[in-house]
Design an enzyme around this catalytic site. Structure first.
Site, PDB file in Angstrom:
ATOM      1  N   CYS A 180       0.821  -1.138  -0.115  1.00  0.00           N
ATOM      2  CA  CYS A 180      -0.066   0.037  -0.049  1.00  0.00           C
ATOM      3  C   CYS A 180       0.924   1.295   0.071  1.00  0.00           C
ATOM      4  O   CYS A 180       1.699   1.701  -1.070  1.00  0.00           O
ATOM      5  CB  CYS A 180      -0.852  -0.053   1.289  1.00  0.00           C
ATOM      6  SG  CYS A 180      -2.274   1.166   0.939  1.00  0.00           S
TER       7      CYS A 180
ATOM      8  N   HIS B  67      -3.485  -5.527   0.944  1.00  0.00           N
ATOM      9  CA  HIS B  67      -3.090  -5.850   2.232  1.00  0.00           C
ATOM     10  C   HIS B  67      -2.873  -7.013   2.603  1.00  0.00           C
ATOM     11  O   HIS B  67      -3.990  -7.543   3.170  1.00  0.00           O
ATOM     12  CB  HIS B  67      -3.660  -4.941   3.337  1.00  0.00           C
ATOM     13  CG  HIS B  67      -3.459  -3.709   3.454  1.00  0.00           C
ATOM     14  ND1 HIS B  67      -2.665  -2.853   4.024  1.00  0.00           N
ATOM     15  CD2 HIS B  67      -4.281  -2.530   2.770  1.00  0.00           C
ATOM     16  CE1 HIS B  67      -2.565  -1.518   3.992  1.00  0.00           C
ATOM     17  NE2 HIS B  67      -3.504  -1.318   2.982  1.00  0.00           N
TER      18      HIS B  67
ATOM     19  N   GLU C  23      -1.342  -8.537   4.980  1.00  0.00           N
ATOM     20  CA  GLU C  23      -1.362  -8.787   6.344  1.00  0.00           C
ATOM     21  C   GLU C  23      -2.683  -8.633   7.213  1.00  0.00           C
ATOM     22  O   GLU C  23      -2.791  -9.322   8.139  1.00  0.00           O
ATOM     23  CB  GLU C  23      -0.468  -7.850   7.035  1.00  0.00           C
ATOM     24  CG  GLU C  23      -1.091  -6.362   7.063  1.00  0.00           C
ATOM     25  CD  GLU C  23      -0.919  -5.341   5.945  1.00  0.00           C
ATOM     26  OE1 GLU C  23      -0.761  -5.906   4.962  1.00  0.00           O
ATOM     27  OE2 GLU C  23      -1.263  -4.425   5.984  1.00  0.00           O
TER      28      GLU C  23
END
Lengths: 176, 285
Positions: B93, B229, B231
């Site tokens: 990002c 993302h 994560e």
């Protein structure tokens, strides 16, 4: 048809301009050259009125009464016509040069045009609004040509260590 | 014999906001991850095996996303470690935006700015560039072993992952660049529908990126920039139960079961792949 420019600035120091100036001076080697960097939100209003005086009066009205461009609690504004301010120009022995940055796909501001024409009732009097960012660089340099060269070098990001204010892959710029 | 664990620095800029969840995701994949503040001595970075630049709004996105951070000395060091020493660098990002402004991605001429992550495409209804924050699907667009962050994935892997950005549209004015990136197999991820169809519609391609590009690697495959993302899709508990297909079913089945909730989500594969690459470098050294 008349066009006027509306420049909107913060009353307090502009942190984007301060951060950019800091990066240019401390990280990119322009400490001796760049004496000041400021920025303004730039709007170009194309208005269906008869003369410049009417255009200026209407732009003042739009700026002061619509709350669309100017928040009087935090902003000041200036209305001017294209070419009215010399660019570059000398101030206090330094050269000041303005660079206008716009998004290639987004210079026109249909949301603002529509808000003025429909919601705020200006109808056909407002033809089009365009927007951008106007950066003003105060440079310690030899003359106007040097100022233009430096302004382009500082503005257009060509590599990781050269240029900051414009990414030419989605933005365009000019010295108005 | 002590177990070797690769160690990466997760760069924290003023305005970063994903460092702790990224650290948790990387550590779940077996990577030791130190949050490394931007104003520490950049020379300390050389001791790390690789680097992650996570999401957020470095320097409040002043001027444009990622550009101020890219001028910091710490990024100069990351650039050198990636180009001269071939260390893995993952940008997520805002980290992806920084890698593009640093000239590491796409990196055909390292250091040159060849692309932009521009504001999302204009929303036709509101006529403004919207911040998008939702789940999308990605398709692995290159062979898994082409890039150091995808080796643990199956070919053509399709997976759900969240996006959250206002400036995520991969674009360029360099003629022929996109074709060259496909020829080089540098296009790692493309936005697609849940069946893996790459369609340029606002529902599928949330920001209007050219060729639906969601992630790119450099020619060497050791640097990757991706806007979604991973994560936030690294544990089953993070996945929405409404997802279609296998991942949604896993989440619904895990309801009330802490162990099943802690199992790996699809985003874990990005970090697991990075660990494989880091371990290979450590073993080779």
């Amino acid at each position: 048809m008349q066009a006027v420019e509306l420049l909107v600035t913060l009353k307090i120091p502009d942190v984007s301009a301060l951060t950019a100036a800091n990066a240019l001076r401390r990280r990119m080697g322009y400490g001796d050259v760049l004496k000041e960097l400021t920025r303004a939100d730039y709007y170009r209003l194309e208005l269906n009125v008869e003369d410049e005086a009417q255009a200026r009066a209407l732009a003042d009205e739009i700026a002061e009464q619509t709350s669309l461009f100017v928040n009087p609690n935090k902003n000041t504004y200036q209305v001017r016509t294209a070419g009215e301010t010399p660019n570059p120009r000398q101030e206090d022995g330094l050269w000041v040069i303005d660079i206008l940055v716009t998004d290639i796909e987004g210079a026109a501001a249909p949301d603002l045009t529509e808000a003025l024409r429909k919601r705020l009732g200006y109808g056909e009097t407002v033809v089009e609004v365009q927007r951008g960012i106007l950066w003003s660089l105060k440079l310690d340099c030899a003359g106007p040509e040097e100022a233009k060269r430096l302004a382009e070098e500082i503005a257009v990001t060509r590599s990781r260590d050269r240029g900051l204010l414009v990414n030419p892959h989605f933005q365009t710029w000019c010295i108005p | 014999m002590a177990q070797i664990t690769p160690r990466v620095a997760l760069i924290q800029f003023p305005g970063s906001n994903c460092e702790w969840e990224t650290k948790r995701a990387a550590e779940a994949a077996g990577i030791t991850c130190d949050v490394f503040r931007w104003n520490r001595d950049p020379n300390e970075l050389a001791a790390y095996d690789g680097y992650i630049i996570g999401g957020g709004f470095s320097y409040q996105d002043r001027v444009r996303s990622g550009v101020i951070a890219a001028k910091e000395p710490i990024c100069q060091t990351v650039f050198e470690q990636a180009t001269a020493n071939g260390k893995p660098v993952l940008g997520i990002c805002n980290g992806a935006q920084i890698l593009v402004e640093l000239g590491l991605i796409p990196g055909l001429e390292p250091g040159k700015i060849e692309m932009a992550l521009a504001p999302n495409r204009l929303d036709p209804a509101s006529r403004i560039n919207l911040f998008v924050c939702r789940w999308v699907y990605l398709k692995l667009a290159c062979p898994p072993d082409r890039c150091q962050f995808t080796a643990a994935m199956e070919p053509d892997f399709v997976w759900p992952v969240p996006v959250a950005h206002g400036e995520g549209r991969f674009t360029t004015r360099t003629e022929g660049l996109i074709e060259q990136l496909f020829d080089n197999q540098q296009v790692v991820f493309q936005y697609c529908d849940e069946d893996g169809n790459v369609i340029d519609s606002p529902q599928v391609n949330p920001n209007g990126a050219l060729a639906n590009i969601a992630g790119l690697c450099n020619p060497q495959g050791n640097v990757m920039a991706m806007m979604p993302h991973p994560e936030r899709a690294s544990f089953v508990r993070q996945l929405p139960g409404e997802l279609a297909g296998e991942w949604g079913r896993l989440k619904r089945d895990a309801w009330g079961n802490a162990q099943a909730m802690a199992a790996a989500g699809p985003g874990r594969l990005v970090f697991a792949s990075m660990r494989e690459a880091l371990m290979a470098r450590i073993v080779a050294a």
